[in-house]
Design an enzyme around this catalytic site. Structure first.
Site, PDB file in Angstrom:
ATOM      1  CD  GLN A  66      58.861  26.020  -2.358  1.00  0.00           C
ATOM      2  OE1 GLN A  66      58.666  25.102  -3.142  1.00  0.00           O
ATOM      3  NE2 GLN A  66      58.465  25.967  -1.102  1.00  0.00           N
ATOM      4  CB  SER A  96      67.911  23.561  -0.917  1.00  0.00           C
ATOM      5  OG  SER A  96      68.190  22.607   0.086  1.00  0.00           O
ATOM      6  CG  HIS A 117      65.255  19.882   1.030  1.00  0.00           C
ATOM      7  ND1 HIS A 117      66.051  20.995   1.127  1.00  0.00           N
ATOM      8  CD2 HIS A 117      64.018  20.273   1.406  1.00  0.00           C
ATOM      9  CE1 HIS A 117      65.333  22.019   1.539  1.00  0.00           C
ATOM     10  NE2 HIS A 117      64.092  21.611   1.721  1.00  0.00           N
ATOM     11  CB  CYS A 171      62.160  30.028   6.101  1.00  0.00           C
ATOM     12  SG  CYS A 171      61.139  30.801   4.855  1.00  0.00           S
TER      13      CYS A 171
END
Length: 208
Positions: A12, A30, A32, A154
Site C-alpha cells: 500500500q 506489488s 498493480h 487479502c
C-alpha cells in the site's frame, strides 16, 4: 530479540518510503498498486539477511532465489510504472489530497455517515453508513460499476480484524466501507459514489 528478522508487507505504501530507512529485513511490494501489471512484485532483502533459501529450487534464476522463467514483460512494466510514479509523485499526491478532502466533505453530508479512524493517507478513506450492512452496500454499488470494499483484499469474505480491533459501536462497525483513490480518479467519480451511497441510505432499510 535483536536477531529476529522482520518482514513488512508494504504494497500500500510503494513509492512513499525508503526500504533501507524502513528498517525491515524483508519488504514486499506489488506492481498493480502503482498502475503496473498484475502478477509481478518484488522482494527487498536487507543486509542482515544471510544466505536466504529459495522456496522453489531448480534452474537457479534470480540469483538462485527463485527458480522459473522470469516474466520479462511484467518486470519491464513494473519498472516503467515505478519510474512514472516517482516522476509524478508530487503532482499525484496533491491530486489525491484534494480528492480525499472532497470525498470526506460529500460523504459526511449523508445522514448516518461517519468517518472511521484518523489516518492521513491521501489515497484511502474509511467511512461507515452506520446501521446499513457493508456487504449490502458493496453489492449495491458494485451493480452500478462503483467499486468499494468492506475489508482488505487479502481477507475478502471475512470480518475485518482491523475493524474489530477499533472496538466501534455495533452499528458503526457493521457499515464500514473502504474507498481507494488513484491518479486517475476524478471528482466526478467521487460525486457518483456519494450519490449512490445516499440512494442506498434513502431506499434500503437499516439492519441495526
Amino acid at each position: 530479540n535483536p536477531k529476529t528478522l522482520l518482514h513488512t508487507d508494504a504494497v500500500q505504501g510503494l513509492g512513499t518510503f525508503s526500504a533501507r530507512a524502513l528498517g525491515a529485513d524483508f519488504v514486499t511490494v506489488s506492481a498493480h498498486k502503482i498502475g503496473g501489471p498484475k502478477g509481478v512484485g518484488a522482494l527487498y532483502i536487507g543486509p542482515r539477511v544471510r544466505n536466504p533459501r529459495p522456496l522453489l529450487a531448480g534452474g537457479g534464476q534470480e540469483r538462485g532465489l527463485r527458480s522459473g522463467t522470469e516474466a520479462t514483460a511484467q518486470i519491464a512494466g513494473f519498472a516503467r510504472a515505478a519510474e512514472l510514479r516517482l516522476e509524478n509523485r508530487a503532482r499525484d499526491r496533491a491530486h489525491l489530497e484534494a480528492l480525499h478532502a472532497v470525498a470526506l466533505e460529500k460523504l459526511l453530508a449523508i445522514p448516518d455517515m461517519v468517518c472511521v479512524g484518523a489516518g492521513t493517507a491521501p489515497h484511502i478513506l474509511s467511512v461507515s453508513l452506520a446501521g446499513w450492512p457493508a456487504g449490502n452496500i458493496v453489492n449495491d454499488l458494485g451493480s452500478q460499476g462503483i467499486c468499494v470494499s468492506a475489508g482488505s483484499a487479502c481477507h475478502q469474505g471475512k470480518p475485518s480484524h482491523v475493524v474489530a480491533a477499533l472496538k466501534l459501536p455495533k452499528r458503526v462497525a457493521a457499515g464500514v466501507i473502504r474507498l481507494s483513490f488513484g491518479p486517475g480518479t476524478t471528482e466526478a467519480d467521487i460525486d457518483a459514489c456519494a450519490q449512490a451511497l445516499r440512494r442506498h441510505r434513502d431506499t434500503r432499510m437499516p439492519m441495526l
